[in-house]
Scaffold this motif. Structure first.
Motif, PDB file in Angstrom:
ATOM      1  N   VAL A  19     -46.868 -32.869 -18.772  1.00 53.09           N
ATOM      2  CA  VAL A  19     -46.123 -31.696 -18.316  1.00 53.09           C
ATOM      3  C   VAL A  19     -44.685 -31.738 -18.847  1.00 53.09           C
ATOM      4  O   VAL A  19     -44.114 -30.719 -19.270  1.00 53.09           O
ATOM      5  CB  VAL A  19     -46.143 -31.611 -16.780  1.00 53.09           C
ATOM      6  N   ALA A  20     -44.075 -32.926 -18.853  1.00 56.61           N
ATOM      7  CA  ALA A  20     -42.703 -33.068 -19.336  1.00 56.61           C
ATOM      8  C   ALA A  20     -42.604 -32.728 -20.825  1.00 56.61           C
ATOM      9  O   ALA A  20     -41.646 -32.083 -21.269  1.00 56.61           O
ATOM     10  CB  ALA A  20     -42.197 -34.492 -19.073  1.00 56.61           C
ATOM     11  N   VAL A  21     -43.606 -33.168 -21.594  1.00 55.03           N
ATOM     12  CA  VAL A  21     -43.599 -32.854 -23.032  1.00 55.03           C
ATOM     13  C   VAL A  21     -43.662 -31.341 -23.242  1.00 55.03           C
ATOM     14  O   VAL A  21     -42.949 -30.770 -24.075  1.00 55.03           O
ATOM     15  CB  VAL A  21     -44.773 -33.567 -23.741  1.00 55.03           C
ATOM     16  N   THR A  22     -44.526 -30.658 -22.490  1.00 56.19           N
ATOM     17  CA  THR A  22     -44.641 -29.197 -22.626  1.00 56.19           C
ATOM     18  C   THR A  22     -43.322 -28.524 -22.250  1.00 56.19           C
ATOM     19  O   THR A  22     -42.837 -27.621 -22.943  1.00 56.19           O
ATOM     20  CB  THR A  22     -45.765 -28.673 -21.729  1.00 56.19           C
ATOM     21  N   LEU A  23     -42.729 -28.946 -21.125  1.00 54.61           N
ATOM     22  CA  LEU A  23     -41.467 -28.342 -20.691  1.00 54.61           C
ATOM     23  C   LEU A  23     -40.368 -28.582 -21.728  1.00 54.61           C
ATOM     24  O   LEU A  23     -39.578 -27.678 -22.047  1.00 54.61           O
ATOM     25  CB  LEU A  23     -41.063 -28.922 -19.323  1.00 54.61           C
ATOM     26  N   ALA A  24     -40.318 -29.809 -22.276  1.00 51.36           N
ATOM     27  CA  ALA A  24     -39.298 -30.119 -23.281  1.00 51.36           C
ATOM     28  C   ALA A  24     -39.495 -29.282 -24.539  1.00 51.36           C
ATOM     29  O   ALA A  24     -38.534 -28.805 -25.149  1.00 51.36           O
ATOM     30  CB  ALA A  24     -39.347 -31.619 -23.623  1.00 51.36           C
ATOM     31  N   THR A  25     -40.758 -29.069 -24.927  1.00 53.13           N
ATOM     32  CA  THR A  25     -41.041 -28.251 -26.124  1.00 53.13           C
ATOM     33  C   THR A  25     -40.550 -26.823 -25.929  1.00 53.13           C
ATOM     34  O   THR A  25     -39.923 -26.219 -26.812  1.00 53.13           O
ATOM     35  CB  THR A  25     -42.544 -28.261 -26.425  1.00 53.13           C
ATOM     36  N   VAL A  26     -40.843 -26.246 -24.748  1.00 56.70           N
ATOM     37  CA  VAL A  26     -40.427 -24.880 -24.461  1.00 56.70           C
ATOM     38  C   VAL A  26     -38.902 -24.762 -24.461  1.00 56.70           C
ATOM     39  O   VAL A  26     -38.323 -23.834 -25.039  1.00 56.70           O
ATOM     40  CB  VAL A  26     -41.017 -24.414 -23.113  1.00 56.70           C
ATOM     41  N   VAL A  27     -38.229 -25.721 -23.820  1.00 58.51           N
ATOM     42  CA  VAL A  27     -36.762 -25.687 -23.755  1.00 58.51           C
ATOM     43  C   VAL A  27     -36.159 -25.798 -25.164  1.00 58.51           C
ATOM     44  O   VAL A  27     -35.227 -25.084 -25.532  1.00 58.51           O
ATOM     45  CB  VAL A  27     -36.239 -26.791 -22.831  1.00 58.51           C
ATOM     46  N   LEU A  28     -36.732 -26.717 -25.976  1.00 56.15           N
ATOM     47  CA  LEU A  28     -36.218 -26.907 -27.337  1.00 56.15           C
ATOM     48  C   LEU A  28     -36.390 -25.642 -28.178  1.00 56.15           C
ATOM     49  O   LEU A  28     -35.477 -25.216 -28.900  1.00 56.15           O
ATOM     50  CB  LEU A  28     -36.943 -28.075 -28.003  1.00 56.15           C
ATOM     51  N   LEU A  29     -37.562 -25.007 -28.082  1.00 56.58           N
ATOM     52  CA  LEU A  29     -37.800 -23.784 -28.873  1.00 56.58           C
ATOM     53  C   LEU A  29     -36.855 -22.663 -28.434  1.00 56.58           C
ATOM     54  O   LEU A  29     -36.329 -21.902 -29.271  1.00 56.58           O
ATOM     55  CB  LEU A  29     -39.254 -23.338 -28.722  1.00 56.58           C
ATOM     56  N   ALA A  30     -36.654 -22.520 -27.127  1.00 58.79           N
ATOM     57  CA  ALA A  30     -35.757 -21.480 -26.632  1.00 58.79           C
ATOM     58  C   ALA A  30     -34.323 -21.727 -27.112  1.00 58.79           C
ATOM     59  O   ALA A  30     -33.599 -20.807 -27.479  1.00 58.79           O
ATOM     60  CB  ALA A  30     -35.825 -21.411 -25.107  1.00 58.79           C
ATOM     61  N   ALA A  31     -33.909 -23.017 -27.094  1.00 60.24           N
ATOM     62  CA  ALA A  31     -32.556 -23.343 -27.528  1.00 60.24           C
ATOM     63  C   ALA A  31     -32.368 -23.047 -29.018  1.00 60.24           C
ATOM     64  O   ALA A  31     -31.356 -22.501 -29.436  1.00 60.24           O
ATOM     65  CB  ALA A  31     -32.254 -24.821 -27.237  1.00 60.24           C
ATOM     66  N   LEU A  32     -33.370 -23.422 -29.834  1.00 59.27           N
ATOM     67  CA  LEU A  32     -33.272 -23.151 -31.267  1.00 59.27           C
ATOM     68  C   LEU A  32     -33.215 -21.651 -31.541  1.00 59.27           C
ATOM     69  O   LEU A  32     -32.475 -21.181 -32.415  1.00 59.27           O
ATOM     70  CB  LEU A  32     -34.458 -23.776 -32.011  1.00 59.27           C
ATOM     71  N   ALA A  33     -34.014 -20.867 -30.811  1.00 61.60           N
ATOM     72  CA  ALA A  33     -33.997 -19.413 -30.995  1.00 61.60           C
ATOM     73  C   ALA A  33     -32.633 -18.841 -30.606  1.00 61.60           C
ATOM     74  O   ALA A  33     -32.105 -17.937 -31.268  1.00 61.60           O
ATOM     75  CB  ALA A  33     -35.099 -18.767 -30.164  1.00 61.60           C
ATOM     76  N   ALA A  34     -32.047 -19.353 -29.519  1.00 64.62           N
ATOM     77  CA  ALA A  34     -30.740 -18.853 -29.083  1.00 64.62           C
ATOM     78  C   ALA A  34     -29.651 -19.179 -30.099  1.00 64.62           C
ATOM     79  O   ALA A  34     -28.709 -18.422 -30.284  1.00 64.62           O
ATOM     80  CB  ALA A  34     -30.382 -19.456 -27.714  1.00 64.62           C
ATOM     81  N   LEU A  35     -29.793 -20.335 -30.789  1.00 70.83           N
ATOM     82  CA  LEU A  35     -28.806 -20.736 -31.789  1.00 70.83           C
ATOM     83  C   LEU A  35     -29.029 -20.057 -33.134  1.00 70.83           C
ATOM     84  O   LEU A  35     -28.247 -20.245 -34.058  1.00 70.83           O
ATOM     85  CB  LEU A  35     -28.836 -22.261 -31.969  1.00 70.83           C
ATOM     86  N   GLY A  36     -30.102 -19.286 -33.284  1.00 68.66           N
ATOM     87  CA  GLY A  36     -30.347 -18.544 -34.512  1.00 68.66           C
ATOM     88  C   GLY A  36     -31.163 -19.291 -35.541  1.00 68.66           C
ATOM     89  O   GLY A  36     -31.262 -18.845 -36.690  1.00 68.66           O
ATOM     90  N   TYR A  37     -31.751 -20.450 -35.158  1.00 69.18           N
ATOM     91  CA  TYR A  37     -32.579 -21.180 -36.127  1.00 69.18           C
ATOM     92  C   TYR A  37     -33.986 -20.619 -36.111  1.00 69.18           C
ATOM     93  O   TYR A  37     -34.533 -20.288 -35.070  1.00 69.18           O
ATOM     94  CB  TYR A  37     -32.627 -22.668 -35.789  1.00 69.18           C
TER      95      TYR A  37
END
Length: 887
Positions: A19-37
Motif C-alpha cells: 500500500v505504501a509503494v502505491t501511495l508513494a507512486t501516486v504522490v510522486l506522479l502528482a508532484a512531477l505533473a505539478a512541476l511540469g515534468y
C-alpha cells in the motif's frame, strides 16, 4: 526463498509495504505533473504498483491500492478547476482504468492467495513427513505463478525482454513484433547488434555508469534495427532481476517512432519559418503587441534602416526615431488593435543616417508562446513614387508628339502608348499597355530589341537606327528609332523611352530607286542569272551568264553533258530518277536545288527552273530555262537553323529550370498551408471546447471574445484557401478542352444560391458562351466572379446578376451592387486590395487577382468597369484562335 519465508512470517508488514509503494507512486506522479515534468504513460506505473501491492500483501492490500489508484485517475483526468468532471475521451479512460486496476488487483491477489494456500498445504504435508510431496507441490505452485506472470507479460503492448549476459533469454510478443523475429531466432543471440550503431556507445556508457553506482534516469531513448524497414525509435528501461536462478536484466521497450517523427517535423517547420524570416527579400519585424517593442528583425530591415538587430531588440520604432511623423504610428497601432491587421499603410521612414524613404507597411497579428505579437512587412516604395512623378511630367510631352513615343519597363512591357503610336501601329493604348513590346517587333528583330535594352541597362545610349516594325493588321513598317533610358538614383534602368518615326514611304522610294539601278545594272551585265538550253536528249547546247564565271564555273565546260552527269553533290540516284521522270513527261519544273563544287574548292548552291521548248511545228525540241546562285541564302539558312537548334536547347534548359522552381514552390506552398492550418484548427477546436464546457460560467463578453477568436481563425483559413487557389491558377498545367461557359455559369449560380439563403436575385445568363480552355480554371474563374456579384449585391432588395458577351468578343459578369470608383478600376485586380465600401463585406481580396491570373494564363486579358453605388462589370477576353462556341 528467504524473502518468501520473511513475507510468510510477517504478512502485515508485506501488506502495508505494498500500500505504501502505491501511495508513494501516486504522490510522486502528482508532484512531477505539478512541476511540469512529462512522465510517459503514468497509469502504467500506478498499475504496476497495484500489482506489486496485491502480490506482496495479498487481496486486501491490492484492493486498497486499487482504491488509491482509482482516486488518482479520477483526480488527474478531471477538467482543469472542476474536480471529478471529465471530457468524453477522459471519461472513457477513467472507466477503463477504474475497471483495469481492481481487476488486476483481484487477479494477482487471488493468485497470491492460491499460492499461499499451496504453501500452507505444502507445510502441512511436510509436517506429516511427505517431504517429496511438498517439494512437488511447491514446484507446481512455482510453475503456476510463472505461467501467470508470463501471461501478464505476453498481453502487454510494450516489448519485454529478459537478457542474461547480454543475450536473449525471453521476449514477449510485443518485443517480437517490434523486432520482426520469432523467439526461436533470437534465443541466445546478443542484443547489441539490434541497437543502431550510432546509439551503441550510449548504451555501453549507461551500463558503465550504472555499474559504477551512479543514479541515472530510468528511461532513455535509442534506435533499434528491426528485420524489415528503417530503424525504430524506442524508449527503454532496464532493471536487474533473477531468471531461472541466474542474474538477468529485465528490459522494457516502447515504440516512440511516431513521436520522434513529429518532433523532427516540428523542428523542421520552425527552422523553415526562421530561415524565411531572416532571408526574406522584404524588411520584416516581429513586435510585441503589449508595448510595441521589437522581438526580432530580419537582415533586410537592418539594411534598409541602418540599425543593427541588437540595437533594435527590446526597443520600439519610436525609440529608434524611425517615424518622420510619430502621430502616424499611433494611427497605425490603433488600426492594428482594432482590426488585428493593417494593409498598405504608407509613411516615411527615417534611416539611421537621416535619409527619408517612403515605405508601405502591412501587418498581421500572430501568437507566440500564448502572447499576441505583430508581424510587419515593410516595402520601400521611394523609387516607385519618383518614377510615378516622372511619368506624370512626361505624359504631356508624349501625348502631343507627332512621332510615336512608347515607354516600356526594363522587361519590355509597355507602360505608356501615345496617340501617335496608336495611329502608326493600330493598337489602342488600352490594348497595348501591359503587353510585351515585342507585340510590334517582327520575329527576326526580337534579338535586336533585347540587345538594345541590354545596352541601355549598361548605361550606353544606342544611336538612332532604322529597322522594321509590325502594325496590328500585319503590315511591315519601316521606322527610324531613337532610344533613351530613364534611371533611378542608383543608376538602375527604370524605363525605356522609344521615339518611332514612320519612314515607310521614304524606304519605298529608296527601294524603287535601287530596283531601277539593279535593272539597269542587269541590262549592262546581261543578267544576274544564267540562261541554258538542252536538246531532246537533255544535253546542254547553250549556257551563258556572267554569274557562272564569278562562281568559277566556265559555261562551256558542260556542253554536251546531261544535268545528272555534271557532278552535283546533293542529288542521289533516287532524286535524279524523279527528275528524269519529270523530264520524260515533258513537264515544267521550278527551283530545282543543286549543290556543286567549283574548281577553286568552294561549294555553290543554285536553283534551276525550266520548261519544254518546241519548234515551229510544235514538236518537242528540248528544254530551256534559267539558273540562279542561292549560295548566300543557303548559308544564311544553315546559320539560322544552327541558331534555332541552339535556341531550342536554351528553351529546354530554361523550361527544366522553371519546372524545378515550380516544384520547389509547390512544396513550399504545401508546407506553409500545412503549418498554418494546424494552429488554426487547434485555435478553433479549443475555442469550441471552451464554449461547450464553460457554457454555464462564461459571461456574455467572454462568449463574444470566443466567437471573435473562431471567426478570425475561419478568416485566416479562407485566406489560406484563396492563396492556394491563386497559386494553382498561376502554376497549374493547362489541360484545354471545349467548355460550355453558359452551362457552367448556371451550375455555379445554383450552388451559390443554395448556400446564400433566401434572397431575391434575378440571374440572366446568355446561351452560347463557350471557350477552348482549362475546365477546372474556368470553374474557379466563374466561382470568383459570380461569388463577388452575389456578395456585393447583398444589400439590394432586387439584385440582378448578368453573364453575357459583347460585340468585342468579351464575356462579362455585371451586377447592380455597390460598385466602385472608376478611378480604382485597375486596383481591383491587385491581391489583398479592398476598395472603399468593400471592407463591410466578408472576403480576402484574392478573388479578382485569381481571375486575372487565369485569364492571362490562357493568353487573354481582363478589365473592370463600375461606378460607386451603381454596380460593377468584369470583362474577360480570350484570343480568337482559342475561343470556340460550345454550340
Amino acid at each position: 526463498m528467504q524473502d518468501q519465508r520473511r513475507r510468510a512470517m510477517d504478512p502485515a508488514r508485506a501488506r502495508w509495504l505494498g500500500v505504501a509503494v502505491t501511495l508513494a507512486t501516486v504522490v510522486l506522479l502528482a508532484a512531477l505533473a505539478a512541476l511540469g515534468y512529462w512522465v510517459p504513460n503514468p497509469p502504467a506505473f500506478v498499475l504496476l504498483a497495484v500489482v506489486f501491492a496485491a502480490y506482496a500483501g495479498g487481496l486486501g492490500a491490492g484492493l486498497s491500492s486499487a482504491l488509491i489508484g482509482w482516486l488518482y485517475f479520477s483526480w488527474s483526468f478531471s477538467l482543469p478547476g472542476v474536480p471529478f468532471r471529465y471530457s468524453e475521451p477522459d471519461l472513457d479512460r477513467v472507466v477503463i482504468w477504474a475497471f483495469a486496476t481492481p481487476t488486476m488487483a483481484l487477479l494477482v491477489g487471488v493468485l497470491r492467495r492460491d499460492a499461499d494456500r499451496a504453501r500452507v498445504q505444502a507445510v502441512r504435508a511436510a509436517a506429516a513427513g511427505a517431504v517429496a510431496d511438498a517439494r512437488i507441490s511447491a514446484f507446481e505452485a512455482l510453475q503456476a505463478a510463472e505461467h501467470r506472470y508470463r501471461t501478464l507479460a505476453e498481453t502487454m503492448m510494450e516489448g519485454i525482454l529478459i537478457l542474461q549476459d547480454g543475450r536473449f533469454a525471453y521476449a514477449n510478443p510485443g518485443a517480437l513484433e517490434l523486432l520482426g523475429y520469432a523467439f526461436a531466432e533470437l534465443r541466445g543471440q546478443e542484443f547489441a547488434p539490434f541497437i543502431h550503431p550510432d546509439d551503441r556507445e550510449l548504451v555501453r556508457e549507461r551500463h558503465r555508469r550504472r555499474t559504477a553506482g551512479e543514479a541515472l534516469e530510468p528511461r532513455y531513448d535509442i534506435r533499434i534495427l528491426p528485420r524489415v524497414g528503417e530503424a525504430r525509435w524506442v524508449q527503454i528501461a532496464n532493471e536487474k532481476v533473477e531468471w531461472e536462478g541466474r542474474p538477468a536484466v529485465l528490459t522494457v521497450i516502447g515504440d516512440i517512432t511516431e513521436r520522434k517523427v513529429a518532433e523532427q517535423a516540428l523542428r523542421a517547420s520552425e527552422e523553415r519559418f526562421a530561415k524565411l524570416f531572416r532571408e526574406a527579400p522584404e524588411a520584416m519585424t516581429l513586435v510585441r503587441a503589449a508595448d510595441g517593442a521589437f522581438l526580432d528583425v530580419n537582415d533586410e530591415w537592418e539594411r534598409r534602416t541602418g540599425h543593427a538587430r541588437q540595437e533594435a531588440l527590446g526597443r520600439t520604432s519610436l525609440d529608434l526615431g524611425l517615424w518622420q511623423q510619430p502621430q502616424e504610428r499611433e494611427a497605425m497601432l490603433r488600426a492594428m488593435r482594432a482590426a488585428g491587421s493593417v494593409r498598405d499603410h504608407e509613411f516615411v521612414v527615417r534611416r539611421r543616417d537621416g535619409a527619408m524613404r517612403r515605405t508601405l507597411l502591412n501587418g498581421v497579428t500572430v501568437e507566440i508562446a500564448g502572447e499576441p505579437c505583430w508581424l510587419f512587412i515593410l516595402r520601400d516604395i521611394t523609387e516607385r513614387r519618383r518614377a510615378e512623378e516622372m511619368r506624370a511630367q512626361l505624359a504631356a510631352v508624349v501625348e502631343t508628339s507627332s512621332d510615336a513615343i512608347i515607354l516600356s519597363d526594363p522587361e519590355l512591357r509597355v507602360v505608356s502608348w501615345n496617340a501617335a503610336a496608336q495611329r502608326m501601329f493600330g493598337w489602342s493604348a488600352a490594348e497595348a499597355v501591359g503587353q510585351p513590346l515585342t507585340l510590334i517587333v517582327p520575329p527576326e528583330r526580337q534579338q535586336e530589341t533585347r540587345g538594345n535594352t541590354e545596352q541601355l541597362k549598361r548605361g550606353e545610349a544606342p544611336s538612332a537606327f532604322e529597322t522594321e516594325r509590325m502594325a496590328k493588321d500585319g503590315r511591315r513598317l519601316d521606322v527610324q528609332i531613337g532610344l533613351s533610358g530613364v534611371y533611378d538614383a542608383e543608376g538602375r534602368l527604370q524605363l525605356v523611352a522609344g521615339i518611332f518615326r514612320d519612314i515607310t514611304e521614304r524606304k519605298r522610294a529608296e527601294e524603287a530607286l535601287r530596283a531601277s539601278e539593279q535593272r539597269f545594272r542587269a541590262l549592262v551585265e546581261l543578267s544576274s542569272d544564267w540562261y541554258w538550253v538542252t536538246d531532246i536528249e537533255h544535253r546542254f547546247t547553250f549556257r551563258e551568264g556572267e554569274i557562272l564565271r564569278r562562281m568559277g564555273i566556265p559555261p562551256e565546260e558542260d556542253y554536251g553533258k546531261r544535268r545528272w552527269e555534271m557532278g552535283f553533290l546533293n542529288m542521289d540516284e533516287t532524286a535524279w530518277a524523279e527528275h528524269c521522270a519529270l523530264l520524260e513527261r515533258r513537264a515544267e519544273f521550278r527551283d530545282l536545288l543543286l549543290e556543286r563544287r567549283s574548281a577553286d574548292g568552294r561549294v555553290h548552291w543554285a536553283t534551276v527552273s525550266g520548261r519544254p521548248l518546241v519548234d515551229a511545228q510544235g514538236r518537242f525540241a528540248g528544254y530551256h530555262g534559267t539558273g540562279r546562285d542561292v549560295t548566300r541564302e543557303m548559308e544564311a539558312t544553315q546559320d539560322l537553323r544552327k541558331f534555332n537548334v541552339a535556341l531550342e536547347r536554351k528553351v529546354i534548359e530554361r523550361t527544366e529550370a522553371l519546372d524545378a522552381a515550380n516544384r520547389e514552390l509547390e512544396a513550399f506552398t504545401y508546407s506553409v498551408s500545412h503549418d498554418l492550418r494546424a494552429p488554426l484548427r487547434a485555435i478553433d477546436g479549443f475555442a469550441d471546447l471552451l464554449a461547450e464546457r464553460l457554457a454555464g460560467v462564461l459571461t456574455g463578453e467572454a462568449r463574444e471574445y470566443l466567437g471573435q477568436l473562431r471567426s478570425a481563425a475561419a478568416r485566416m483559413n479562407r485566406l489560406i484557401d484563396d492563396l492556394l487557389a491563386l497559386s494553382q491558377a498561376s502554376r497549374a498545367a493547362l489541360a484545354k478542352s471545349p467548355v460550355d461557359l453558359s452551362a457552367l455559369a448556371r451550375t455555379v449560380a445554383r450552388e451559390i444560391g443554395a448556400r446564400g439563403g433566401e434572397r431575391r436575385v434575378t440571374w440572366r445568363i446568355a446561351d452560347g458562351l463557350g471557350a477552348l480552355a482549362d475546365p477546372g480554371l474556368m470553374r474557379i474563374l466563374l466561382e470568383n466572379l459570380l461569388g463577388n456579384a452575389w456578395k456585393y449585391t447583398g444589400r439590394k432588395e432586387e439584385a440582378v446578376i448578368e453573364v453575357a458577351g459583347n460585340a468585342a468578343d468579351e464575356i462579362f459578369v455585371r451586377d447592380n451592387g455597390i460598385g466602385f470608383d472608376p478611378a480604382q478600376a485597375a486596383a481591383v485586380f491587385e491581391p489583398f486590395r479592398r476598395l472603399e465600401g468593400a471592407q463591410h463585406f466578408e472576403g480576402t481580396g484574392i478573388g479578382l487577382a485569381t481571375v486575372q491570373r487565369i485569364v492571362e494564363r490562357h493568353g487573354g486579358r481582363v478589365r473592370a468597369e463600375g461606378a460607386a453605388g451603381e454596380g460593377a462589370t468584369i470583362y474577360f477576353w480570350l484570343p480568337p484562335e482559342r475561343r470556340r462556341s460550345s454550340r
